[in-house]
Design a protein around this motif. Structure first.
Motif, short mmCIF file in Angstrom:
data_model
loop_
_atom_site.label_atom_id
_atom_site.label_comp_id
_atom_site.label_asym_id
_atom_site.label_seq_id
_atom_site.Cartn_x
_atom_site.Cartn_y
_atom_site.Cartn_z
N MET A 146 0.91 -1.19 -0.16
CA MET A 146 0.01 0.09 0.04
C MET A 146 0.79 1.24 -0.06
O MET A 146 0.60 2.14 -0.56
N ASN A 147 1.98 1.32 0.62
CA ASN A 147 2.80 2.24 0.68
C ASN A 147 3.57 2.39 -0.58
O ASN A 147 3.57 3.65 -1.18
N ARG A 148 3.76 1.42 -1.10
CA ARG A 148 4.70 1.47 -2.35
C ARG A 148 3.61 2.09 -3.48
O ARG A 148 4.05 2.87 -4.24
N LEU A 149 2.32 1.83 -3.57
CA LEU A 149 1.49 2.20 -4.56
C LEU A 149 0.69 3.50 -4.37
O LEU A 149 0.37 4.36 -5.12
N GLY A 150 0.81 3.75 -2.76
CA GLY A 150 -0.07 5.15 -2.47
C GLY A 150 -1.57 5.09 -2.20
O GLY A 150 -2.39 5.74 -2.44
N ILE A 151 -1.54 3.95 -1.54
CA ILE A 151 -2.92 3.61 -1.14
C ILE A 151 -2.90 3.93 0.57
O ILE A 151 -1.96 3.57 1.26
N MET A 152 -3.50 4.79 1.02
CA MET A 152 -3.87 5.22 2.54
C MET A 152 -4.22 3.99 3.57
O MET A 152 -5.04 3.14 3.09
N ARG A 179 3.77 1.40 13.41
CA ARG A 179 5.03 1.02 13.19
C ARG A 179 5.75 0.54 11.94
O ARG A 179 6.81 0.98 11.44
N LEU A 180 4.93 -0.09 11.12
CA LEU A 180 4.95 -0.60 9.75
C LEU A 180 4.89 0.43 8.72
O LEU A 180 5.71 0.24 7.64
N SER A 181 3.98 1.35 8.58
CA SER A 181 3.73 2.02 7.78
C SER A 181 4.92 3.32 7.64
O SER A 181 5.21 3.93 8.59
N LYS A 182 5.18 3.38 6.32
CA LYS A 182 6.28 4.60 6.15
C LYS A 182 5.52 5.89 5.84
O LYS A 182 6.04 6.85 5.85
N ALA A 183 4.16 5.75 5.54
CA ALA A 183 3.46 6.73 5.29
C ALA A 183 2.33 7.25 6.47
O ALA A 183 2.13 6.31 7.31
N PRO A 184 1.90 8.31 6.66
CA PRO A 184 0.84 8.63 7.69
C PRO A 184 -0.12 7.76 7.48
O PRO A 184 -0.65 7.25 6.26
N LYS A 200 -2.93 10.85 19.81
CA LYS A 200 -1.84 11.63 19.90
C LYS A 200 -0.83 10.83 19.06
O LYS A 200 0.05 11.47 18.39
N ASP A 201 -0.47 9.52 19.05
CA ASP A 201 0.42 8.55 18.47
C ASP A 201 0.05 8.67 16.81
O ASP A 201 1.01 8.57 15.91
N LEU A 202 -1.18 8.86 16.64
CA LEU A 202 -1.59 8.81 15.03
C LEU A 202 -1.04 10.13 14.69
O LEU A 202 -0.39 10.20 13.38
N ALA A 203 -1.33 11.10 15.38
CA ALA A 203 -1.03 12.62 15.08
C ALA A 203 0.45 12.82 14.86
O ALA A 203 1.13 13.74 14.06
N ALA A 204 1.38 12.12 15.89
CA ALA A 204 2.62 12.51 15.72
C ALA A 204 3.22 11.67 14.51
O ALA A 204 4.39 12.16 14.15
N LYS A 205 2.81 10.96 13.80
CA LYS A 205 3.28 10.18 12.43
C LYS A 205 2.32 11.10 11.37
O LYS A 205 2.48 10.88 10.16
N GLY A 206 1.74 11.98 11.66
CA GLY A 206 0.97 12.89 10.62
C GLY A 206 -0.19 12.49 10.00
O GLY A 206 -0.98 12.88 9.18
N GLY A 207 -1.01 11.56 10.96
CA GLY A 207 -2.19 10.99 10.45
C GLY A 207 -3.41 11.77 10.86
O GLY A 207 -3.24 13.01 11.54
N GLU A 232 0.92 13.11 1.25
CA GLU A 232 1.96 12.69 1.48
C GLU A 232 2.27 11.26 1.28
O GLU A 232 3.19 10.84 0.92
N VAL A 233 1.10 10.49 1.14
CA VAL A 233 1.23 9.07 0.83
C VAL A 233 1.35 8.95 -0.44
O VAL A 233 2.32 8.13 -1.01
N ILE A 234 0.99 9.88 -1.50
CA ILE A 234 1.37 9.93 -2.88
C ILE A 234 2.92 10.05 -3.00
O ILE A 234 3.50 9.47 -3.69
#
Length: 417
Positions: free
Chosen positions: A215-221, A237-242, A267-274, A406-408
């Motif tokens: 999903m990260n590679r393709l641009g799927i949230m 932890r696994l996702s490189k994207a928010p 808070k943790d979701l937001a800390a990674k930009g989600g 950002e995902v894109i």
């Protein structure tokens, strides 16, 4: 009588150059009618993105799939979403939920079912090209908005249609899917579900790790609504994207309801930009409403047993409506603003949006927010609480656009584009 159109114009002009503190003071000095006019103007001025609307499954339930056509949502319907209501409320980009009941994971056929819902949604845009258009990026939504069209981006609720084939992630990306909710009401091949108690994987499965990477590679949230807390933290932890929560609310208001997110998770979701998109269902918004809804469900079950009526019978619907009114079962639009307040207080204004679950939570929608025409009522509440135009723009669409872009961007980086 106040000329509403003139008031909208004057209100926008008056606030165009005002500073936040000036706007707050001015709103405090307005009549309720003037604040509502201002809220309606902002709803029309901004793109409004809704993270989750269940029109596709609504059409399937009504048998349109079997009829090989689509519901005429270009006109007023009995549902929560249609073109006239969306235009009235300023809704421009409802994510169409390609909802896959968990039964399809158990019995098979999830991929085919997803394909049928996607095709039916695409057919809405084809049938009414002067009103709706598909959208695969925020730029598409902006272009459609400029043309006066309502965008229909696609999100898949439940990763079951990926089955056991990683190639299906790209298959669905090519079909237009731009977020995937990892699971739904039971643990699947990707992730554990907050509604399940099996804890099959104690989080995300080994295959799910590959799915998230793809999903990260393709641009799927990556959508973490419906997952367990441990699966959320695995995905984080696994996702490189928010990440996004496409239709979740704050657990603070519904203790013990793990389908919602705890303050720490937010808070943790937001800390990674989600971004968390607030669900409008009364049972997501308030423990009091959850308790009253449970009591009502018991009464309704007994009533059906005693009378032999079905849920679709008019007499049953009338009885249920009267009971809900007499017992004040449903929440109020104000508590939606309370959830937004909570996210802003603990994480900031950049990490919250709308994820109504319209047409997906039945009759449990709160007073003042019964369909998509009523988005200005939420904005009204936010204005009364001192939110600025920029704050409201972020909640309406800018926060979601930021994550999606950002995902894109991360996908392009992974692909070396």
């Amino acid at each position: 009588m106040l000329n509403f159109s003139k008031l909208l114009l004057l209100t926008l002009l008056a606030f165009a150059c005002a500073k936040p503190a000036e706007v707050k003071k001015a709103v405090a000095d307005m009549t309720d009618e003037e604040v509502m006019a201002y809220a309606t103007a902002l709803a029309k001025q901004n793109i409004i993105v809704d993270g989750h609307v269940d029109l596709p499954y609504r059409m399937e339930v009504k048998g349109f799939m079997l009829k090989k056509k689509v519901e005429d949502v270009s006109v007023e319907t009995e549902g929560n979403f249609d073109y006239p209501k969306a235009k009235e409320g300023g809704l421009d980009a409802p994510f169409m939920s390609i909802y896959i009941p968990s039964s399809y994971y158990v019995k098979g056929g999830a991929k085919a079912f997803a394909d049928s819902l996607i095709e039916m949604t695409q057919n809405v845009a084809t049938a009414f090209p002067d009103k709706f258009a598909l959208a695969n990026t925020p730029a598409d939504i902006q272009a459609n908005f400029d043309k006066g069209l309502i965008s229909l981006p696609l999100g898949m609720e439940n990763g079951a249609p990926i089955e056991d084939d990683l190639a299906n992630v790209e298959y669905f990306f090519n079909k237009g899917i731009r977020y995937i909710t990892l699971t739904h009401s039971i643990d699947n091949q990707i992730s554990d579900s907050s509604y399940d108690t099996t804890y099959t994987w104690n989080g995300v499965s080994p295959f799910g790790e590959q799915v998230i990477a793809e999903m990260n590679r393709l641009g799927i949230m990556v959508d973490i609504s419906h997952v367990t807390d441990s699966a959320f933290y695995d995905a984080l932890r696994l996702s490189k994207a928010p990440l996004i929560a496409s239709h979740s609310s704050c657990r603070k208001f519904t203790p013990g309801f793990h389908r919602n997110m705890s303050d720490q998770m937010i808070k943790d979701l937001a800390a990674k930009g989600g971004v968390i998109h607030i669900n409008f269902g009364s049972t997501f918004l308030s423990k009091e409403s959850r308790d009253k809804y449970d009591a009502m469900d018991s009464v309704m079950t007994n009533y059906r047993a005693e009378t032999g009526l079905s849920r679709s019978d008019s007499a049953y619907k009338a009885f249920a409506k009267k009971y809900s009114e007499d017992n004040d079962v449903y929440a109020d639009v104000k508590i939606v603003a309370d959830h937004i307040d909570n996210v802003v207080e603990i994480a900031g204004i950049d990490f919250v949006g709308f994820g109504s679950d319209f047409d997906g939570v039945g009759d449990s929608l709160p007073k003042g927010l019964k369909d998509v025409s009523m988005f200005p009522n939420v904005i009204y509440e936010l204005l009364k609480r001192g939110y600025t135009e920029e704050d409201i723009a972020k909640i309406c669409y800018k926060n979601t656009f930021r994550v999606w872009n950002e995902v894109i961007k991360i996908a392009e980086s992974i692909q070396g584009i």
